[in-house]
Scaffold this motif. Structure first.
Motif, PDB file in Angstrom:
ATOM      1  N   TYR A 188       0.833  -1.191   0.000  1.00 31.98           N
ATOM      2  CA  TYR A 188       0.000   0.000   0.000  1.00 31.98           C
ATOM      3  C   TYR A 188       0.863   1.234   0.000  1.00 31.98           C
ATOM      4  N   PHE A 189       0.290   2.293  -0.481  1.00 31.12           N
ATOM      5  CA  PHE A 189       0.873   3.612  -0.262  1.00 31.12           C
ATOM      6  C   PHE A 189      -0.196   4.449   0.414  1.00 31.12           C
ATOM      7  N   ASP A 190       0.049   4.823   1.654  1.00 27.38           N
ATOM      8  CA  ASP A 190      -0.940   5.551   2.441  1.00 27.38           C
ATOM      9  C   ASP A 190      -0.591   7.027   2.496  1.00 27.38           C
ATOM     10  N   GLU A 191      -1.601   7.859   2.367  1.00 28.67           N
ATOM     11  CA  GLU A 191      -1.409   9.300   2.573  1.00 28.67           C
ATOM     12  C   GLU A 191      -2.459   9.777   3.562  1.00 28.67           C
ATOM     13  N   ARG A 218      -5.488   5.444   0.434  1.00 29.33           N
ATOM     14  CA  ARG A 218      -4.669   4.233   0.343  1.00 29.33           C
ATOM     15  C   ARG A 218      -4.675   3.738  -1.101  1.00 29.33           C
TER      16      ARG A 218
ATOM     17  N   MET B 241       1.068  13.303   5.449  1.00 35.07           N
ATOM     18  CA  MET B 241       1.902  12.211   5.927  1.00 35.07           C
ATOM     19  C   MET B 241       1.755  11.014   5.003  1.00 35.07           C
ATOM     20  N   ASN B 242       2.863  10.390   4.668  1.00 37.87           N
ATOM     21  CA  ASN B 242       2.842   9.224   3.794  1.00 37.87           C
ATOM     22  C   ASN B 242       3.390   8.005   4.524  1.00 37.87           C
ATOM     23  N   TYR B 243       2.736   6.885   4.325  1.00 35.63           N
ATOM     24  CA  TYR B 243       3.239   5.616   4.822  1.00 35.63           C
ATOM     25  C   TYR B 243       3.351   4.661   3.643  1.00 35.63           C
ATOM     26  N   ILE B 245       3.716   0.759   2.847  1.00 34.22           N
ATOM     27  CA  ILE B 245       3.551  -0.506   3.559  1.00 34.22           C
ATOM     28  C   ILE B 245       3.682  -1.623   2.541  1.00 34.22           C
ATOM     29  N   LEU B 248       6.977  -1.892  -1.599  1.00 35.65           N
ATOM     30  CA  LEU B 248       6.766  -0.750  -2.478  1.00 35.65           C
ATOM     31  C   LEU B 248       7.952   0.180  -2.548  1.00 35.65           C
TER      32      LEU B 248
END
Lengths: 255, 255
Positions: A188-191, A218, B241-243, B245, B248
Motif C-alpha cells: 500500500y501507499f498511504d497518505e 490508500r 503524511m505518507n506511509y 507498507i 513498495l
DNA sequence: TTGCTCAACTTGTTGGTACAAGCTGTTGCG
DNA sequence: CGCAACAGCTTGTACCAACAAGTTGAGCAA
C-alpha cells in the motif's frame, strides 16, 4: 499587552471558562443576550466572539436551543491492523470494530462507473478523465455519520474482474476475489491529510463549522500496477487513527 | 430547491468560481463593496459569505489588501521511513527531507522540566502532574512555521540518562544515547488526529482561520515501559503524511 | 388525560451606520 | 532626487434595528 478587540476578549474569557470546566454540568452556555449584558457588548459583538469559538470547534450552536460545549468522545481506528487484512469492501473490519466498541454499525453502499477524479487518476496511473468503477460506502455508528469510503478501480481491472463493477457485496471480499483472479495486492501507499470539509462532505458527515476531516488515501499495488485507490474521509472530531509499529501487539488496550 | 440564505448564495457562487479557477491569474477576489453591488446584498451579508469561505480554508483575508484564494502547496512527510530510524531529536530526518525538497530548514530548540500534561502522563504511565522533561522543537521551512514537536521523557528515565535533561543537542541522537545506556526502543504506538488549532498553536504555526492541525502522537516503548511521548503538530494546509507498507520501496517518487 | 395553540425564549438573517486600521500610489515639499 | 504626508482604496470592529425561524413549556380545550 496590546488591547484586544472586544469580541476577542469575549471569546478568550469564555474559552478559559470552558477549558476550566465551568460549563461541565449542563453544557449549555448563557444566551447571547445574557452574555451581551455581562460583557457590556452588543449582541453582534458577542456573536462574533461565539463564532470564533464555534470555528475553533469548541462549541456548537443550534437555533432555538443555544450554544453548547462540544463533547470530546473519540472513536479509535486501529489502522495498522488493516495492513494484514484483505481490505473488506463489505466492511468486515468496520463491523467488527464498531460492534466490539459496543456501538451499532450501519452502512449504505453503492457502485457506479464514472470518470476518475484527477487525484484518483494520478494515483491509479490512468488517463485523466478515463473511466473507473467507484464502490462507495457511507458508514454510521449509532446512526451518526462516521465516514465515507470511496474505492476506485481502473477500467482495465474490470475487464479481468467484472464482478467489481456489479452492484452488491462481494461476499468473500474484493481482495480475495482479486487474488483468486491472479491480482494480488502486495503493498500500500498511504497518505494522511486534513482540511476543512467541502460542503458535500459536511452534508454527508453532518459536521458543522469548526470540525475538520481526516483524509486517508490508500493506493494498493499489485506488482508495479496500482489496482485501487481508496479515499476515506473521517469526521475529525470523532476519530483517531492508531498505528502499532514494532513489538507492541496488544500492549495498548487502554486509552 | 429550498431557498438558501443570501450569504450562502454568495458563498456558493464564489466557491464555484474559485474551484473552476476563475481567479487563478492573480488570486485576488473582488472587494467587499464590488461583491456587495454584484450580489445586491449589504456589505455585512457579503462578509458573512466570505467568512464562510475563510472558515472552509478556501480563501484568506488581509486588512488593507483584500481576499485571496489560498494556495495549495503541500509538503510530503515520509512517515514510514521514520520507523526504521533512530528518532532524531536534533532533527536529522527533518533537515534531510527539507533540504532534499530544495527548501531551507530552520529550527529552534529548548529543554525544560515541567509537570506532564494529562494526555502525556497517561501515555507514559506516570502519575498525573508528576515531572517530565520536555525537549521542544519549533521547525520552519523557508522561514515559514511548519511544525512543533514536543517530546516528553518520564522522570525515572532522567535518573538513568541525565543528559536528556540538559539543554543543547545530543549529537549522536537521543535514541542512540538511550540505547547506549541499555534503554532500547523496540516499538511505537502512533496516534493521528486532527482538530482546529488552539490559539497557542495558531500563534506558533501562524495559521489563520480555516486551517486545521494534524496531530501525530508517537509513544515509544522499551519492553513494557513507555520511555517517551512525542507530540507533533503540523499545519494541516501544508503537510501530508505518507506511509509505505509492503513491497513498495521507491515506487512512489512522483505526485 | 390528551392534544393543540401560543407566548416566550433561543439563534439566524439582513439591512443599516460609523469609524479604526492597514496598504499603496500620488503629490509635493525640501 | 529623496522622502514624508496624504488621499483613497482595502478589511476590521462595533453598534443599532427588525424580523425570521426553531424550541420549549404553560395553559387551555376536548
Amino acid at each position: 499587552m496590546s488591547k484586544q478587540p472586544k469580541y476577542r476578549q469575549v471569546a478568550d474569557a469564555l474559552r478559559r471558562e470552558i477549558v476550566n470546566g465551568a460549563f461541565d454540568r449542563d453544557r449549555r452556555l448563557p444566551s447571547e443576550s445574557e452574555l451581551s449584558a455581562r460583557f457590556d457588548a452588543s449582541r453582534n459583538t458577542v456573536r462574533s466572539g461565539l463564532a470564533l469559538l464555534v470555528s475553533e470547534g469548541l462549541i456548537t450552536s443550534s437555533q432555538g436551543l443555544g450554544y453548547e460545549v462540544r463533547s470530546q468522545e473519540v472513536f479509535e481506528l486501529n489502522a495498522s491492523r488493516f495492513e494484514n487484512l484483505e481490505f473488506p469492501q463489505n466492511g468486515d473490519a468496520y463491523n467488527t470494530d464498531v460492534t466490539n466498541a459496543g456501538r451499532r454499525p450501519h452502512q449504505t453502499f453503492r457502485v457506479e462507473m464514472l470518470p476518475a477524479p484527477e487525484e484518483v487518476a494520478d494515483r491509479l496511473k490512468i488517463e485523466k478523465g478515463s473511466k473507473a468503477v467507484l464502490r462507495f460506502c457511507h458508514r454510521y455508528v449509532d446512526d451518526m455519520p462516521w465516514s465515507t469510503q470511496a474505492t476506485y478501480y481502473p477500467a482495465w481491472l474490470i475487464e479481468e474482474s467484472p464482478r467489481l463493477a456489479e452492484p452488491g457485496d462481494i461476499e468473500e471480499g474484493t481482495t480475495r476475489y482479486l487474488a483468486a483472479r491472479g491480482i494480488e495486492q502486495i503493498g500500500y501507499f498511504d497518505e494522511i491529510a486534513t482540511r476543512m470539509p467541502t460542503p458535500e462532505e459536511a452534508r454527508l458527515l453532518e459536521v458543522g463549522a469548526g470540525v475538520p476531516v481526516l483524509l486517508w488515501t490508500r493506493t494498493g499495488y499489485s506488482g508495479d500496477r496500482p489496482i485501487r485507490c481508496t479515499i476515506t474521509t473521517f469526521r475529525g472530531d470523532l476519530n483517531r487513527m492508531n498505528y502499532e509499529i514494532g513489538e507492541l501487539a496488544g500492549r495498548n488496550e487502554n486509552t
